[in-house]
Design an enzyme around this catalytic site. Structure first.
Site, PDB file in Angstrom:
ATOM      1  N   TYR A  52       0.831  -1.211   0.000  1.00 11.01           N
ATOM      2  CA  TYR A  52       0.000   0.000   0.000  1.00 11.01           C
ATOM      3  C   TYR A  52       0.864   1.259   0.000  1.00 11.01           C
ATOM      4  CZ  TYR A  52      -3.832  -3.093   1.540  1.00 11.01           C
ATOM      5  OH  TYR A  52      -4.775  -4.092   1.654  1.00 11.01           O
ATOM      6  N   HIS A 110       0.580 -11.619   2.293  1.00 14.14           N
ATOM      7  CA  HIS A 110      -0.486 -10.950   1.536  1.00 14.14           C
ATOM      8  C   HIS A 110      -1.193 -11.888   0.546  1.00 14.14           C
ATOM      9  CE1 HIS A 110      -1.633  -6.614   0.173  1.00 14.14           C
ATOM     10  NE2 HIS A 110      -2.674  -7.408   0.204  1.00 14.14           N
TER      11      HIS A 110
END
Length: 280
Positions: A52, A110
């Site tokens: 991010y 992730h």
């Protein structure tokens, strides 16, 4: 403001709020202000990730918010390009440096990236990082039952959390059943699907009218009653507060079933099937 969000206990004893704040695409000074405002509004679980590119903004928001670090639960995630053991450890350390934190409360792989087949190595790195105090609790994101079973078989350690795409159009019933059997908490990403589309859905609008709640509140309540943790994202202070205001009503069985029946085989937002999709 003290958080009014109930918590649930993970199988390692860590308590996690049942609603957190998602931070994807929230960056920079403005992003730090948005996240700090969310904390002030009562959010105690903040979800970020290496990819991010905003772990620094999360760390700054923590410094700006008038809430002690001990009351917060900060999550970050390991990207696919750093699944090899040594690289995983360095990536985790780098994330902590970016956020200016001594530890993460929850750290996730992730994506499994099964074609690369290094996720087992990454999991071992997380197991060791937890022993060293860099992470309080370890989990995964987007792992299928076959990936989770391999982790258990090879290391003896099951994740505390699996963060997966889950919303009314993709309710993940089989995955949730597997999680429950193995004491894994289901955490929903994109819990409100694409907000602009789901907000006009007739079935959910009718249910929202019945309870005199917003569509978003009804969907988040549906998640809560399923036993899921959710991480809705909103830059609006009003929506941040609205998303937390789901604990003064309950959906009846028929309405829970009606929302659950909206699921469809092709319900994923971007067709990101963890069996084949890879993210680096």
């Amino acid at each position: 403001m003290e958080s009014i969000v109930p918590t649930m206990k993970l199988h390692d004893g860590i308590e996690l709020p049942t609603i957190g704040f998602g931070t994807a695409n929230i960056k920079g000074n403005q992003g730090a202000n948005v996240i700090a405002n969310a904390i002030s509004n009562g959010y105690r679980l903040i979800d970020t990730a290496y990819n991010y590119e905003n772990e620094g903004a999360v760390g700054e928001a923590i410094r700006r918010a008038d809430v002690s670090r001990e009351k917060l639960r900060i999550t970050s995630k390991l990207p696919g390009r750093y699944h090899q053991y040594d690289e995983a450890i360095k990536a985790l350390q780098e994330s902590l440096f970016r956020a200016n934190l001594d530890y993460f409360d929850l750290y996730l792989i992730h994506w499994p990236n099964p074609k690369q087949d290094h996720y087992l190595e990454a999991w071992q790195a997380l197991i060791d990082a937890q022993k060293w105090g860099l992470v309080r609790s370890i989990g995964v994101s987007n792992f299928l039952p076959e990936h989770l079973e391999r982790l258990k078989r090879e290391t003896g350690v099951m994740p505390t959390v699996n963060q997966v795409e889950l919303h009314p159009f993709f309710n993940q019933e089989e995955q949730r059943t597997f999680h429950e059997k193995h004491q894994i908490v289901t955490e929903s990403w994109s819990p409100l699907y694409r907000a602009e589309e789901i907000m006009v859905h007739d079935t959910i609008q009718q249910i929202a009218k019945k309870y005199q709640k917003s569509v978003g509140q009804v969907i988040l309540r549906w998640h809560y009653q399923l036993g899921n943790v959710t991480i809705p994202r909103s830059t609006s202070p009003e929506h941040q507060l609205s998303n937390l205001s789901i604990f003064d009503f309950a959906l009846d069985y028929e309405d829970m079933e009606a929302i659950g029946q909206l699921t469809r085989p092709d319900g994923r937002i971007n067709d990101q099937d963890p069996a084949v999709y890879e993210e680096f």
